[in-house]
Scaffold this motif. Structure first.
Motif, short mmCIF file in Angstrom:
data_model
loop_
_atom_site.label_atom_id
_atom_site.label_comp_id
_atom_site.label_asym_id
_atom_site.label_seq_id
_atom_site.Cartn_x
_atom_site.Cartn_y
_atom_site.Cartn_z
N GLY A 162 0.77 -1.13 -0.23
CA GLY A 162 -0.11 -0.21 -0.13
C GLY A 162 0.91 1.20 0.10
O GLY A 162 0.36 2.49 0.38
N ARG A 163 2.08 0.91 -0.63
CA ARG A 163 3.04 2.23 -0.19
C ARG A 163 3.78 2.15 -1.09
O ARG A 163 4.15 1.68 -1.43
CB ARG A 163 3.28 2.56 1.88
N THR A 164 4.32 3.72 -1.83
CA THR A 164 5.98 3.44 -2.92
C THR A 164 7.35 3.36 -2.24
O THR A 164 7.24 4.18 -1.25
CB THR A 164 5.41 4.84 -3.58
N VAL A 165 7.86 2.44 -2.82
CA VAL A 165 9.15 2.72 -2.34
C VAL A 165 9.64 2.78 -3.40
O VAL A 165 10.13 2.17 -4.27
CB VAL A 165 9.69 1.00 -1.49
N SER A 166 10.90 3.89 -2.73
CA SER A 166 11.94 3.92 -3.90
C SER A 166 13.22 3.59 -3.38
O SER A 166 13.30 3.64 -2.74
CB SER A 166 12.16 5.64 -4.06
N ARG A 167 14.33 2.73 -4.58
CA ARG A 167 15.45 2.04 -4.44
C ARG A 167 16.42 2.29 -5.42
O ARG A 167 16.58 2.77 -6.57
CB ARG A 167 14.79 1.23 -3.58
N PRO A 168 17.79 2.74 -4.86
CA PRO A 168 18.36 2.46 -6.11
C PRO A 168 18.30 0.89 -6.98
O PRO A 168 17.22 -0.14 -6.38
CB PRO A 168 20.19 2.06 -4.74
N CYS A 169 18.72 1.11 -7.73
CA CYS A 169 18.74 -0.31 -8.77
C CYS A 169 19.06 -0.97 -9.67
O CYS A 169 20.34 0.74 -10.18
CB CYS A 169 17.55 -0.20 -8.87
N PHE A 170 20.00 -1.66 -10.20
CA PHE A 170 20.26 -2.61 -11.48
C PHE A 170 19.50 -2.05 -12.69
O PHE A 170 17.96 -2.32 -12.67
CB PHE A 170 20.85 -3.42 -11.53
N LEU A 171 19.87 -1.17 -13.28
CA LEU A 171 19.08 -1.42 -14.96
C LEU A 171 19.91 -2.30 -15.81
O LEU A 171 21.65 -2.34 -16.21
CB LEU A 171 18.88 0.10 -15.87
N TYR A 172 19.59 -2.90 -16.50
CA TYR A 172 19.99 -3.85 -17.66
C TYR A 172 19.16 -4.65 -19.15
O TYR A 172 17.95 -4.46 -19.23
CB TYR A 172 20.92 -5.56 -17.17
N ASP A 173 20.08 -4.32 -19.90
CA ASP A 173 19.05 -4.70 -21.35
C ASP A 173 20.35 -6.24 -21.60
O ASP A 173 20.81 -6.08 -21.38
CB ASP A 173 18.63 -3.95 -22.38
N ARG A 174 19.95 -6.63 -22.85
CA ARG A 174 21.14 -7.05 -23.78
C ARG A 174 21.88 -6.28 -24.11
O ARG A 174 23.29 -6.97 -24.23
CB ARG A 174 20.30 -7.22 -24.80
N ASP A 175 21.92 -5.21 -23.84
CA ASP A 175 23.64 -4.54 -24.27
C ASP A 175 24.39 -4.28 -23.08
O ASP A 175 25.55 -4.53 -23.31
CB ASP A 175 23.24 -3.62 -24.87
N ARG A 176 23.67 -3.72 -22.01
CA ARG A 176 24.27 -3.65 -20.84
C ARG A 176 23.98 -3.50 -19.52
O ARG A 176 22.95 -3.55 -19.37
CB ARG A 176 25.23 -1.45 -21.21
N LEU A 177 25.30 -3.10 -18.82
CA LEU A 177 24.30 -3.48 -17.03
C LEU A 177 24.84 -1.94 -16.50
O LEU A 177 25.68 -1.72 -16.67
CB LEU A 177 24.42 -4.33 -16.21
N VAL A 178 24.00 -1.54 -16.14
CA VAL A 178 24.30 -0.38 -14.96
C VAL A 178 24.03 -0.50 -13.65
O VAL A 178 22.95 -0.47 -13.39
CB VAL A 178 23.62 1.25 -15.50
N LEU A 179 25.28 0.00 -12.49
CA LEU A 179 25.34 -0.08 -11.32
C LEU A 179 24.41 0.74 -10.40
O LEU A 179 24.70 2.07 -10.84
CB LEU A 179 26.32 -0.73 -10.87
N PRO A 180 24.22 0.38 -9.64
CA PRO A 180 23.55 1.60 -8.29
C PRO A 180 24.72 2.23 -8.05
O PRO A 180 25.90 1.31 -7.91
CB PRO A 180 22.54 0.66 -7.58
N ALA A 181 25.10 3.34 -7.29
CA ALA A 181 25.20 4.08 -6.37
C ALA A 181 25.57 2.60 -5.08
O ALA A 181 25.12 2.93 -4.44
CB ALA A 181 25.63 5.03 -6.26
N PHE A 182 26.98 2.87 -4.95
CA PHE A 182 27.25 1.96 -3.46
C PHE A 182 27.11 2.77 -2.12
O PHE A 182 27.52 2.80 -0.57
CB PHE A 182 28.25 1.17 -3.71
N GLY A 183 27.61 4.52 -2.63
CA GLY A 183 28.13 5.06 -1.54
C GLY A 183 27.09 5.44 -0.97
O GLY A 183 25.97 5.97 -1.03
N THR A 184 26.71 5.93 0.71
CA THR A 184 26.02 5.81 1.71
C THR A 184 25.09 7.03 1.27
O THR A 184 23.96 7.56 1.36
CB THR A 184 26.86 5.67 3.04
N TYR A 185 26.24 8.38 0.62
CA TYR A 185 25.33 9.28 0.88
C TYR A 185 24.83 9.78 -1.04
O TYR A 185 24.62 11.13 -0.87
CB TYR A 185 26.53 10.57 1.51
#
Length: 223
Positions: A162-185
């Motif tokens: 019942g609520r919206t949660v926003s989080r860092p995420c990985f993005l990927y398709d057949r060509d590439r993968l983009v990592l989320p930021a690992f740093g705390t701030y």
């Protein structure tokens, strides 16, 4: 289980709930955008005061991922420091912590737009790391294939209980993968931002980080 599997260029990779990427076959762990020293850099430039705990927290989470995966190689995908002065300003305790994590393994610092030069911490400094069939770099390049990058700090939202949660995420398709930021701030760029909408293919998916990583279709801008 805090792991989701991603296939890229025929390679089985693990998107971990922490935001780290594990390549089991190569015993390689990759993280992006640590931005160590961000609170110090903001204060130095006259910005607001942030509690100076992000370096300790980021290093603790990285240490935990190294303990969990026992990598032979660790790749930091650029912007490991918020700027070069932040790299020079690491405390003795933080420097010793990094040195201990580096011991006995290959450690690669990929150059980022915040930290383009070498830092005096050992390891190998590269513009990018080709490790067939993948290539590790900081910023994605149009037309690339088998590419693993960071830079954009992607984040996505999902409805849960019942609520919206926003989080860092990985993005990927057949060509590439983009990592989320690992740093705390580190902040985040929503998947609906034009830069990410243009970069990723229509079939792209997002893996939200957290104790139970969740895979969803990459959010898209609708007319």
């Amino acid at each position: 289980m805090n792991i989701n599997q991603i296939m890229l260029a025929g390679t089985a990779l693990e998107a971990r709930g922490s935001g780290a990427l594990h390549w089991p076959e190569e015993r390689l762990l990759a993280v992006s955008d640590l931005h160590l020293g961000k609170s110090e850099r903001i204060a130095r430039n006259g910005g607001g005061f942030l509690p100076p705990y992000e370096t300790t927290d980021t290093l603790a989470r990285l240490d935990a991922e190294i303990a969990a995966t026992s990598p032979r190689t660790v790749v930091c995908l650029g912007d490991s420091f918020d700027d070069m002065a932040a790299a020079d300003g690491l405390t003795d305790a933080a420097t010793e912590w990094v040195t201990r994590m580096m011991a006995g393994r290959r450690w690669v610092w990929i150059e980022g737009n915040h930290d383009p030069g070498p830092v005096d911490l050992g390891g190998t400094h590269l513009a990018e790391l080709p490790l067939a069939p993948l290539t590790f770099r900081h910023i994605a390049r149009p037309g690339a294939s088998g590419e693993v990058s960071g830079h954009y700090h992607p984040k996505a939202s999902v409805r849960a209980r019942g609520r919206t949660v926003s989080r860092p995420c990985f993005l990927y398709d057949r060509d590439r993968l983009v990592l989320p930021a690992f740093g705390t701030y580190t902040g985040g760029l929503r998947c609906t931002a034009p830069a990410l909408q243009t970069l990723m293919r229509a079939e792209a998916r997002a893996v939200l980080t957290g104790p139970r990583p969740t895979t969803i279709p990459m959010p898209r801008v609708t007319a």
